[in-house]
Design an enzyme around this catalytic site. Structure first.
Site, PDB file in Angstrom:
ATOM      1  N   SER A 177      55.590  71.245 118.193  1.00 49.00           N
ATOM      2  CA  SER A 177      56.407  71.087 117.746  1.00 49.00           C
ATOM      3  C   SER A 177      56.547  70.497 115.868  1.00 49.00           C
ATOM      4  O   SER A 177      56.426  71.373 115.037  1.00 49.00           O
ATOM      5  CB  SER A 177      57.301  69.080 117.897  1.00 49.00           C
ATOM      6  OG  SER A 177      57.960  68.965 117.477  1.00 49.00           O
ATOM      7  N   ASP A 244      65.053  72.993 124.702  1.00 50.48           N
ATOM      8  CA  ASP A 244      65.021  72.259 123.955  1.00 50.48           C
ATOM      9  C   ASP A 244      66.066  71.771 122.654  1.00 50.48           C
ATOM     10  O   ASP A 244      67.116  72.222 122.721  1.00 50.48           O
ATOM     11  CB  ASP A 244      63.881  72.902 123.329  1.00 50.48           C
ATOM     12  CG  ASP A 244      63.179  72.398 122.592  1.00 50.48           C
ATOM     13  OD1 ASP A 244      64.019  71.196 121.474  1.00 50.48           O
ATOM     14  OD2 ASP A 244      61.962  72.351 121.722  1.00 50.48           O
ATOM     15  N   HIS A 273      62.294  69.598 125.522  1.00 53.84           N
ATOM     16  CA  HIS A 273      61.521  69.719 124.453  1.00 53.84           C
ATOM     17  C   HIS A 273      59.500  69.669 125.182  1.00 53.84           C
ATOM     18  O   HIS A 273      58.945  68.936 124.788  1.00 53.84           O
ATOM     19  CB  HIS A 273      62.037  68.895 123.426  1.00 53.84           C
ATOM     20  CG  HIS A 273      61.087  69.017 121.711  1.00 53.84           C
ATOM     21  ND1 HIS A 273      60.704  70.028 121.419  1.00 53.84           N
ATOM     22  CD2 HIS A 273      60.336  68.201 121.482  1.00 53.84           C
ATOM     23  CE1 HIS A 273      60.247  70.040 120.313  1.00 53.84           C
ATOM     24  NE2 HIS A 273      59.385  68.362 120.476  1.00 53.84           N
TER      25      HIS A 273
END
Length: 317
Positions: A177, A244, A273
């Protein structure tokens, strides 16, 4: 750093980073006279993990800005079948020969949350793992800013070389991320890395909010991974969930297109995610990539280690 850069840096430090407050752990010193440190959880949902070397290291300033802080690092040395001297592991590999994952974690977590993940990765994938907290996260000093994170990861790579004797060509960067930002930066700066893994990566800060924007002024953006990816010489593995909800999968797919040395990606169908690691293909994909970039010796290839699986689930970030 110019005035506009400072403005963007200050704004992004408030909007892009969410360190747990308070930190989930404290850094304490063992009472055995060695001066060695350990991480003591202070949050009720954080388990205690002692199987790592904890160091607080200085971060040298970069010309572009950032640095001047101290960050907490945790090094997990894979020790299966290690000798009594601790110099060799499975297949006779030393810490210097074995691959080391340099893991830049996602947002809203710190080392207290991540230590069990690093421990399991080292055990299951038979690698060393180096984790760290960005400036302003956990017990690392300073404020979380983009330039600080770039200085942080540079200092951690230097620590791997100088303290643990791990050369860059045995290091695989792993950016999750927001951690894809410092990982892409260092990947573009260091030509001799073994590999780079981008887990639910950003295309850039602005492109998280507007995935399909065609142009945006560089001075008003942060973590421009789309401009750094073409400069990464090491093999790059991209893993992204098709559902996501934080960073659209188009960001990961575009980054893969831009990488000159791309590995077969993982587009985790139905995963988002927060749960990509639960995909059944996550571990085999990562294991295959590490085997390829690690270039094991024939003696190592003959070994068929007992299959293990990751057990500790990462907290939401």
């Amino acid at each position: 750093m110019g005035p506009w850069d400072r403005i963007v840096e200050n704004i992004s430090s408030k909007l892009a980073f969410f360190p747990p407050q308070p930190a989930t752990y404290e850094v304490r010193e063992h009472q055995d006279g060695t001066g060695e440190k350990y991480i003591q959880p202070v949050a009720p949902d954080v388990p205690k993990v002692l199987s790592c070397k904890v160091r607080v290291i200085p971060v040298s300033p970069l010309k572009r800005g950032g640095g001047g802080t101290q960050v907490v690092t945790a090094f997990f040395r894979h020790a299966e079948n290690s000798s009594k001297t601790g110099n060799a592991g499975a297949g006779g590999q030393s810490a210097q020969q074995r691959l080391t994952i340099l893991y830049s974690h996602g947002n809203a977590v710190d080392l207290g949350h991540m230590l069990p993940v690093y421990r399991d990765l080292a055990r299951v994938l038979r690698v060393n793992v180096m984790g760290y907290d960005y400036s302003g996260y956990g017990c690392s000093t300073g404020t979380p800013t983009v330039n600080n994170t770039l200085a942080d990861i540079t200092a951690v790579l230097r620590c791997l070389q100088d303290v643990y004797g791990v050369p860059p060509n045995r290091v695989v960067l792993y950016g999750q991320s927001v951690g894809s930002g410092p990982s892409c930066y260092l990947g573009s700066e260091e030509p001799d890395l073994a590999g780079v893994v981008l887990h639910s990566p950003l295309l850039s800060g602005v492109r998280v909010l507007k995935p399909h924007v065609r142009w945006w002024p560089a001075w008003a953006d942060v973590y421009p991974n789309h401009t750094l990816a073409p400069k990464i010489k090491a093999p790059v593995l991209v893993m992204h969930g098709t559902e996501d909800e934080v960073i659209h999968i188009s960001c990961g797919k575009r980054l893969l297109e831009l990488c000159p040395n791309k590995a077969t990606p993982l587009w985790a169908r139905g995963f988002g995610h927060q749960d990509l690691e639960q995909c059944s293909e996550y571990e085999p994909t990562l294991r295959a990539f590490l085997a390829k970039v690690g270039k094991p010796q024939p003696a190592q290839q003959q070994q068929k280690p007992q299959t293990q699986s990751l057990q500790y689930q990462q907290p939401q970030r």
